[in-house]
Design a protein around this motif. Structure first.
Motif, PDB file in Angstrom:
ATOM      1  N   HIS A 121      12.919  19.161  24.222  1.00  0.00           N
ATOM      2  CA  HIS A 121      11.653  18.916  24.239  1.00  0.00           C
ATOM      3  C   HIS A 121      11.105  17.984  25.282  1.00  0.00           C
ATOM      4  CE1 HIS A 121      11.311  20.654  19.918  1.00  0.00           C
ATOM      5  NE2 HIS A 121       9.958  21.116  20.639  1.00  0.00           N
ATOM      6  N   SER A 134      13.265  24.665  21.302  1.00  0.00           N
ATOM      7  CA  SER A 134      11.911  23.990  21.781  1.00  0.00           C
ATOM      8  C   SER A 134      10.760  25.204  22.202  1.00  0.00           C
ATOM      9  CB  SER A 134      12.174  23.261  23.008  1.00  0.00           C
ATOM     10  OG  SER A 134      12.455  24.111  24.136  1.00  0.00           O
ATOM     11  N   LYS A 188       7.401  25.718  24.560  1.00  0.00           N
ATOM     12  CA  LYS A 188       6.854  25.035  25.929  1.00  0.00           C
ATOM     13  C   LYS A 188       6.027  26.030  26.552  1.00  0.00           C
ATOM     14  CE  LYS A 188      10.209  21.378  27.037  1.00  0.00           C
ATOM     15  NZ  LYS A 188      11.231  20.771  27.854  1.00  0.00           N
TER      16      LYS A 188
END
Length: 345
Positions: free
Chosen positions: A167, A231, A233
């Motif tokens: 992250h 993660s 994104k």
């Protein structure tokens, strides 16, 4: 004020946001003296106050001084800034010039490092400390049996940023060439921010897609310790002013999970392909081949880097040592060096 830490001691709960002032005057030594209702007097340096004014111009100037957000965008015509490894270690002016170029341009090439392990850690000590990841404080880029990362093979590596599966990905990367392959192994880099701006101009819909849809990344294996990362994104991060501030893209670790409704799947792939096609244009890419003793430092939030396939021989086994730092540590050292060299801030 706690002077030893330059830290505010006033509690927010004790602050009177409607407080007035009894008197203000400019002293003979160009200080600003303020007398408060309780008769306490505060004295400020006039230039210090001016730099903290609330005008648009003053705020922009201060933010640029603090964060150096203006970037120099480039393409294949870039002549990568180059410096001497030992000068960086021993001369503050050289170290400051290195970090300023790293921030503005995104990449700086260092020559003259000893062709043995330990030089990336030594360089990191000039700044502060290394970023520990699941691959260790430093890591060896070389052919490995049952490789736990595509970088540890001899095949081509497509353009990517490192570690989008975290992250908070490392901000700066060091790569030091200890030994180069007998054939191939050239490095490729592009300015991801510049490419994003080209995409914004050529294909606004694709730019909107990549700045708004969240993509899953994953990484799993065992190295420094075992790990299983996930993660989410955007491929292109923008700030509140719609400025590009970070690229998150590694096709090797982009997850098979794509958490999008069906009608957004094809537009996402179309947008990503458009961005990758811009990056792969010959006029946008810089190619170079590292030799033993060369050390490249670059912005992992901005640059995408790749590598052409290579062939090693028993006496020419390709070996690079890598390491990460965070931009917080790098910018901290830059400000300290700037203050010591120029007396800024």
């Amino acid at each position: 004020m706690l002077q030893s830490a330059q830290a505010r001691k006033l509690l927010m709960s004790d602050l009177d946001i409607h407080i007035g002032i009894n008197a203000v005057e400019v002293t003979n030594d160009n200080k600003v003296s303020v007398v408060w209702p309780d008769q306490h007097t505060s004295v400020f340096d006039a230039e210090w106050l001016k730099k903290r004014a609330f005008s648009t111009e003053a705020r922009q100037a201060m933010q640029e001084e603090l964060f150096l957000s203006d970037r120099y965008y480039w393409d294949c015509k870039l002549r990568i800034p180059t410096a001497d490894y030992h000068d960086i270690l021993h001369d503050d002016k050289a170290a400051l010039a290195w970090l300023l170029a790293l921030r503005r341009v995104g990449i700086v090439y260092l020559k003259g490092a000893p062709a043995k392990q330990g030089q990336v850690a030594r360089l990191a000590e000039r700044i502060g400390y290394l970023r520990l990841t699941f691959y260790g404080h430093t890591w060896q880029v070389q052919d490995k049996y049952l490789a736990n990362n595509v970088a540890y093979t001899s095949g081509r590596l497509s353009l990517h940023t490192d570690y989008p599966a975290l992250h908070f990905a490392p901000g700066v990367q060091f790569l030091h060439c200890i030994n180069q392959a007998a054939e191939g192994g050239e490095s490729e880099v592009v300015d991801g921010f510049h490419m994003a701006e080209q995409l914004r101009t050529e294909d606004p819909e694709a730019f909107q897609t990549l700045t708004s849809l969240h993509v899953d990344f994953t990484d799993m294996g065992a190295d420094y310790c075992d790990f299983m990362l996930q993660s989410k994104k955007c491929i292109i991060d923008v700030d509140a002013k719609d400025r590009v501030v970070r690229i998150n893209y590694n096709n090797a670790t982009r997850d098979s999970v794509l958490d999008l409704p069906l009608h957004q799947v094809q537009p996402f792939y179309r947008a990503l392909k458009a961005y990758v096609n811009i990056m792969n244009r010959p006029e946008n890419m810089v190619t170079y081949k590292m030799e033993p003793g060369d050390l490249v430092t670059f912005d992992n939030w901005r640059l995408l880097h790749g590598r052409r396939s290579y062939a090693s021989s028993p006496d020419r086994l390709r070996h690079l040592e890598g390491a990460y730092l965070d931009w917080d540590e790098v910018m901290s050292r830059l400000r300290i060096l700037r203050s010591s060299v120029h007396g800024d801030m």
